[in-house]
Design an enzyme around this catalytic site. Structure first.
Site, short mmCIF file in Angstrom:
data_model
loop_
_atom_site.label_atom_id
_atom_site.label_comp_id
_atom_site.label_asym_id
_atom_site.label_seq_id
_atom_site.Cartn_x
_atom_site.Cartn_y
_atom_site.Cartn_z
CG ASN A 107 -2.04 1.02 1.10
OD1 ASN A 107 -1.84 2.12 0.60
ND2 ASN A 107 -3.22 0.68 1.58
CG ASP A 108 1.53 2.84 3.71
OD1 ASP A 108 0.45 3.38 3.42
OD2 ASP A 108 1.71 2.19 4.76
CB VAL A 109 6.15 0.70 -0.66
CG1 VAL A 109 6.61 0.59 0.78
CG2 VAL A 109 5.42 -0.57 -1.10
#
Length: 461
Positions: free
Chosen positions: A387-389
């Site tokens: 998600n965040d990466v």
């Protein structure tokens, strides 16, 4: 029994060389297995040499301790799932720190030679070891979901933490200055344990790889300080190796996130953000769902596919199925590679470990700097829980908590397929703008089940 000090020094030198060789091998996935064997051999030589030292007593206690530790270690290592490896690493870090603190407490009034400044070593061993033990225990609880993975914060938390640490340091200074009594070191350990707990509580799950690396460095430093207490050269050197490696890894991972270590530790990163850093759907964009059959068509006729693994793959234990899907695609002439972000997962190298377990060829594992230039020439990116990466907000949204963090350039491929259980935000607490990209589609469901459906659909396509 070994009574010749030269023989002891030589055997300990063999141990040190084994540890250095182990670190060298562990720097490459191709030789990591050899590194583990080299490190294990060195530890075996160190233990055997120590047990055979002339004049050593308390054999019964040592054999009991050795037996208990061996049973726990073997059972734990063999039975732990690869998805739970971060928890095991965290708890093993804590055990090392706790052992150092216990040795310091035991040696407090029995092995201190003021002329050799052993009091300083005892204090450092107790302080750092206790922080490492308590902090690792909280990291384990967060990773095991016994505690919330989100930052646990309260007003003026950093000030309270600073006061607790200053209290522990003041007790350490008092002990070095000559204040006697078991209560001094016991109180120091108590405050250090409290600081360790409060130190990790406000750190979110997204930052656990950095925290685990830092706690590993703490354990190494505590072990090195214990080596000065016990006059053990091999413990001093091995502890410093661990401390230096852990510190370097911590700095590298913080750099990969484009954040300072201080921001990771004191920024309470991972709190759920309201109206910040989330997808902006006011321009008419919407999230589009897809089916395994539609995705299978894209994959089957692609020339190049990049798999982007994340914690979703780890939780679903889908690494073997992802490898099987890659094999099927390669059988159709598709070029398949894996994009590895430095902080994907919950410990350093988490994705590398999982994919290595599934026997994915090392040549297909590409680090962020290597793979990013290839995304524009890629037909399909298969994102599995990362998600965040992969969030483009890190490049464009100055109000996002992850702004400035280097990411995988997934949004530059021709087609994006995201395997995800739901639209729930990742550990950074923000939604991913990638999901609103017109090129992106969402295949909802458990990652393992979704990959198995893709395999069946590709074979029948």
């Amino acid at each position: 029994m070994i009574s010749d000090p030269d023989v002891v020094a030589l055997l300990y030198l063999v141990t040190i060389v084994c540890f250095i060789v182990a670190l060298r091998f562990l720097s490459s996935p191709k030789h990591a297995r050899k590194g583990n064997w080299a490190g294990g051999a060195g530890m075996l030589v160190a233990i055997a040499t120590t047990l055979l030292l002339d004049g050593l007593g308390n054999w019964v206690l040592m054999i009991v301790g050795l037996a208990v530790g061996t049973v726990v270690g073997v059972i734990g290592a063999r039975n732990v799932r690869m998805t739970a490896m971060p928890q095991m690493v965290a708890i093993f870090n804590g055990v090392g720190g706790g052992a150092a603190a216990l040795v310091a407490l035991a040696e407090w009034h029995t092995a201190i030679d003021p002329a050799r400044d052993e009091t300083v070593s005892v204090v450092l061993s107790a302080l750092i070891g206790s922080i490492s033990f308590a902090g690792s225990a909280i990291a384990f609880a967060k990773l095991q979901e016994l505690l919330s993975g989100r930052p646990i914060v309260f007003p003026s938390q950093n000030i309270v933490n600073a006061l607790v640490l200053l209290g522990a340091v003041a007790l350490g200074v008092a002990a070095i200055a000559g204040v006697e009594g078991e209560w001094v070191l016991a109180a120091l350990i108590g405050l250090a344990l409290l600081f360790g707990v409060m130190f990790v509580l406000p750190i979110g799950g997204a930052d656990m790889p950095v925290v685990i690396s830092l706690l590993n460095a703490f354990t190494g430093l505590a072990a090195s300080a214990t080596g000065f207490v016990l006059d053990s050269t091999v413990l001093i050197v091995s502890g410093m190796l661990v401390g230096a490696a852990g510190t370097l890894l911590t700095l590298l991972m913080a750099k990969a996130m484009n954040r300072s270590v201080a921001n990771v530790l004191f920024g309470a990163f991972g709190q759920v953000q309201t109206g910040v850093g989330g997808p902006r759907a006011d321009d008419g964009r919407t999230v589009r769902a897809t089916t395994p059959e539609d995705v299978a068509v894209q994959l089957s006729f692609a020339r190049k596919v990049i798999v982007v693994p994340g914690y979703g793959m780890a939780v679903a234990q889908a690494q073997h199925d992802v490898r099987q899907l890659a094999d099927v695609l390669e059988g159709r002439g598709v070029d398949v590679k894996y994009a590895i972000h430095p902080v994907a997962g919950r410990m350093p190298g988490h994705m590398n470990v999982l994919l290595a377990e599934a026997n994915v060829p090392y040549t297909q594992l590409q680090e962020m700097d290597e793979i990013n230039p290839e995304f524009p020439q890629t037909d399909v990116a298969l994102v599995i829980g990362a998600n965040d990466v992969t969030n483009p907000a890190a490049r464009s949204d100055t109000g996002s908590p992850i702004y400035g963090m280097p990411i995988l350039d997934v949004d530059k491929v021709a087609s994006i397929v995201v395997l995800k259980r739901s639209m729930r935000p990742g550990f950074a607490g923000i939604d991913n703008e990638l999901y609103l990209d017109p090129k992106a589609t969402m295949l909802f469901g458990d990652a393992k089940e979704s990959v198995l459906k893709l395999i069946a659909a590709v074979k029948s396509a």
